[in-house]
Design an enzyme around this catalytic site. Structure first.
Site, PDB file in Angstrom:
ATOM      1  N   ILE A 131       0.814  -1.208   0.000  1.00 24.37           N
ATOM      2  CA  ILE A 131       0.000   0.000   0.000  1.00 24.37           C
ATOM      3  C   ILE A 131       0.851   1.263   0.000  1.00 24.37           C
ATOM      4  CG2 ILE A 131      -1.958  -1.096   1.133  1.00 24.37           C
ATOM      5  CD1 ILE A 131      -1.052   0.110   3.765  1.00 24.37           C
ATOM      6  N   SER A 132       2.132   1.126   0.291  1.00 22.55           N
ATOM      7  CA  SER A 132       2.991   2.314   0.320  1.00 22.55           C
ATOM      8  C   SER A 132       4.439   1.880   0.201  1.00 22.55           C
ATOM      9  CB  SER A 132       2.780   3.115   1.608  1.00 22.55           C
ATOM     10  OG  SER A 132       3.650   4.232   1.664  1.00 22.55           O
ATOM     11  N   GLY A 134       8.476   3.780   0.420  1.00 22.73           N
ATOM     12  CA  GLY A 134       9.271   4.981   0.637  1.00 22.73           C
ATOM     13  C   GLY A 134      10.749   4.681   0.536  1.00 22.73           C
ATOM     14  N   LYS A 135      11.544   5.650   0.952  1.00 22.72           N
ATOM     15  CA  LYS A 135      12.995   5.518   0.836  1.00 22.72           C
ATOM     16  C   LYS A 135      13.575   4.552   1.853  1.00 22.72           C
ATOM     17  CE  LYS A 135      13.676   9.604   3.744  1.00 22.72           C
ATOM     18  NZ  LYS A 135      14.229  10.965   3.813  1.00 22.72           N
ATOM     19  N   GLU A 136      12.817   4.272   2.931  1.00 25.53           N
ATOM     20  CA  GLU A 136      13.362   3.422   3.987  1.00 25.53           C
ATOM     21  C   GLU A 136      12.611   2.122   4.167  1.00 25.53           C
ATOM     22  OE1 GLU A 136      10.882   5.151   7.819  1.00 25.53           O
ATOM     23  OE2 GLU A 136      13.039   5.498   7.677  1.00 25.53           O
ATOM     24  N   SER A 137      11.372   2.008   3.668  1.00 30.33           N
ATOM     25  CA  SER A 137      10.584   0.820   3.957  1.00 30.33           C
ATOM     26  C   SER A 137       9.497   0.632   2.906  1.00 30.33           C
ATOM     27  CB  SER A 137       9.939   0.926   5.344  1.00 30.33           C
ATOM     28  OG  SER A 137       9.045   2.028   5.378  1.00 30.33           O
ATOM     29  N   VAL A 192       5.434  -0.901   2.902  1.00 28.20           N
ATOM     30  CA  VAL A 192       4.323  -1.178   3.810  1.00 28.20           C
ATOM     31  C   VAL A 192       3.322  -2.082   3.100  1.00 28.20           C
ATOM     32  CG1 VAL A 192       2.513  -0.200   5.259  1.00 28.20           C
ATOM     33  CG2 VAL A 192       4.671   1.037   4.954  1.00 28.20           C
ATOM     34  N   LYS A 199       5.386  -3.230   8.152  1.00 25.15           N
ATOM     35  CA  LYS A 199       6.384  -2.283   7.687  1.00 25.15           C
ATOM     36  C   LYS A 199       7.704  -3.024   7.557  1.00 25.15           C
ATOM     37  CE  LYS A 199       8.139   2.386   8.426  1.00 25.15           C
ATOM     38  NZ  LYS A 199       8.043   3.626   9.225  1.00 25.15           N
ATOM     39  N   ASP A 249      11.350  14.235  11.209  1.00 28.88           N
ATOM     40  CA  ASP A 249      10.938  14.165   9.798  1.00 28.88           C
ATOM     41  C   ASP A 249       9.458  14.491   9.683  1.00 28.88           C
ATOM     42  OD1 ASP A 249      11.202  13.835   7.078  1.00 28.88           O
ATOM     43  OD2 ASP A 249      10.884  11.676   7.123  1.00 28.88           O
TER      44      ASP A 249
END
Length: 478
Positions: A216-217, A219-222, A224, A244, A360
């Site tokens: 569903i998502s 990003g730069k670190e993980s 999801v 995550k 952040d």
């Protein structure tokens, strides 16, 4: 009676053979039918022609009006070039032996190394000959290299250009192979490596999760994933949860260690030589931060389980639909004003009650759900005593103040006033003198660092969990 009929037929046959008009019949045109082998061959040829005609009708019926046709040519009995009686309309193949559009092969020199005589001698080192040879040799490049149809265009490549292209293709192949191997051993967007996949399967087999629905998502670190919750013995599992999965590669977030090595809670456990341990430490850091926030009643995901670099949390949303980010939420002026005051209150709670700085905070890490703002992505959150903690807080204030001011919230404070409201400090500085304000912040950080080093800071105990042990769970020590 039969003897008379036979004599009559014999006489008629003799008269026909002696008839001068019978010279019109050519002896060569009459096939020799006295041999059984010849008769069998003629019958077989006739059968093959009938079979080919039937096969042709089946082919037309099968293809119909389709733009893509299927050819039954391999099943024909009579080769098209041997069947001279077939008309041009019936033949649907092409004689490629005399194709005028076929590319001509480049001329090659003889074994002697030259062609021609006298003044017309052409050696194998001729510029045009070498250029055409190099163009033809480009067809041997890898399939993913698009070389075009240089032979038809009579393209001539020099040796220098050809060698450069060849070297570039080889280097790209090696780079692609390394990248493919690296992606298989690391967690990338919408994909997990074999180790991560095995951990997720173990959670499903243990009953913690019913099934994993999808990403569903990212990003730069993980990355999801959404999943349906199962059951656990010691604590309930929500109906909808998220996994995550922290990426096991540091390429997209290279300054990750900046938030860990200077955090006094994890300083003794930091090891830059082992990236996988850093990732696990990063996941554990978010679990502890979420536990602090939950105790302070700050709206945030609830931690369910932590297994290595996979963090299972409650899902913020409904019916597999995640809550929108504050950036994408369609809010009226009154709701946006309430959202600003909620964010301000949560920043004060984080700083004073949880002893944390988000580090952040922006409209991308805040969700709007059930009329409230929810905070997510706190893995990088640090304590105010961090050597750069106040700088991170000032950056958060800049993001929050800029966003709400752009959304038309007149009550939104400036960056400096918001920073003082969150920290309780009264740093007086001119409105446009950001450098002086940052100098005051750096001086405060320096004094805090000296004070912490003198007083000492208790770190989290080093866990003795091995690779196959039970997953970490939030403790009450935090």
């Amino acid at each position: 009676m039969s003897e008379q009929l036979a004599k009559q037929l014999d006489e008629e046959n003799n008269t026909i053979m002696t008839d001068p008009g019978s010279d019109l019949l050519l002896v060569d045109d009459v096939p020799d039918t006295t041999s059984d082998l010849m008769l069998a061959q003629l019958l077989q040829m006739q059968f093959d022609r009938e079979f080919d005609d039937q096969l042709k009708r089946e082919e037309r019926k099968f293809n119909g009006d389709s733009k893509v046709s299927i050819s039954f040519e391999n099943y024909r009995k009579v080769h098209p070039y041997e069947d001279s009686d077939s008309s041009e309309d019936e033949v649907d193949w092409q004689d490629t032996r005399h194709d005028p559009y076929r590319a001509e092969k480049p001329q090659t020199t003889s074994k002697r190394g030259f062609t021609g005589k006298g003044k017309n001698i052409t050696t194998k080192h001729d510029e045009e000959t070498c250029g055409r040879k190099n163009t033809a040799r480009m067809d041997k490049f890898a399939p993913e290299v698009h070389v075009g149809d240089g032979v038809v265009m009579d393209l001539k490549l020099s040796n220098q250009v050809f060698n450069s292209l060849k070297q570039h293709c080889h280097s790209e192949q090696r780079r692609s192979a390394r990248l493919h191997e690296k992606k298989e051993h690391s967690t990338t967007e919408q994909a997990v490596d074999s180790r991560t996949r095995l951990l997720m399967y173990k959670m499903v087999n243990a009953g913690v999760l019913e099934n994993i629905n999808g990403c569903i998502s990212s990003g730069k670190e993980s990355v999801v994933f959404h999943a349906d919750g199962g059951s656990m013995e010691d604590q309930p599992v929500p109906d909808e949860v998220v996994l995550k999965v922290f990426k096991t590669t540091l390429n997209e977030f290279k300054n990750r260690d900046r938030y860990i090595k200077d955090d006094y809670r994890f300083k003794e456990r930091f090891s830059k030589l082992n990236p996988r341990k850093i990732i696990r430490l990063w996941a554990e850091k978010e679990m502890h931060n979420l536990t602090r926030m939950k105790k302070a009643d700050i709206p945030c995901p609830e931690v369910v389980l932590l297994k290595k670099h996979i963090l299972v949390m409650s899902f913020i949303g409904k019916d597999h639909v995640p809550a929108p980010k504050l950036k994408d939420a369609m809010l009226g002026s009154e709701d946006m004003k309430n959202a600003y005051y909620q964010v301000l209150h949560m920043m004060q709670q984080l700083y004073k009650e949880c002893n944390l700085v988000h580090a952040d905070l922006s409209e991308y890490n805040m969700l709007w759900h059930k009329g409230k703002v929810w905070l997510i992505d706190v893995s990088q959150s640090v304590e105010p005593t961090h050597p750069h903690g106040l700088e991170f807080l000032f950056r958060d204030c800049r993001n929050v103040s800029t966003f709400f001011q752009k959304r038309g919230v007149t009550e939104a404070a400036s960056i400096y006033d918001l920073f003082n409201a969150v920290t309780g400090l009264n740093i007086s500085v001119d409105a446009d003198d950001e450098a002086a304000f940052m100098a005051e912040i750096v001086a405060l950080e320096k004094r805090n660092e000296d004070h912490v080093q003198k007083r000492g800071k208790k770190t989290f105990p080093v866990t003795t969990e091995d690779d196959d042990g039970p997953p970490l769970k939030p403790t009450d020590d935090d």
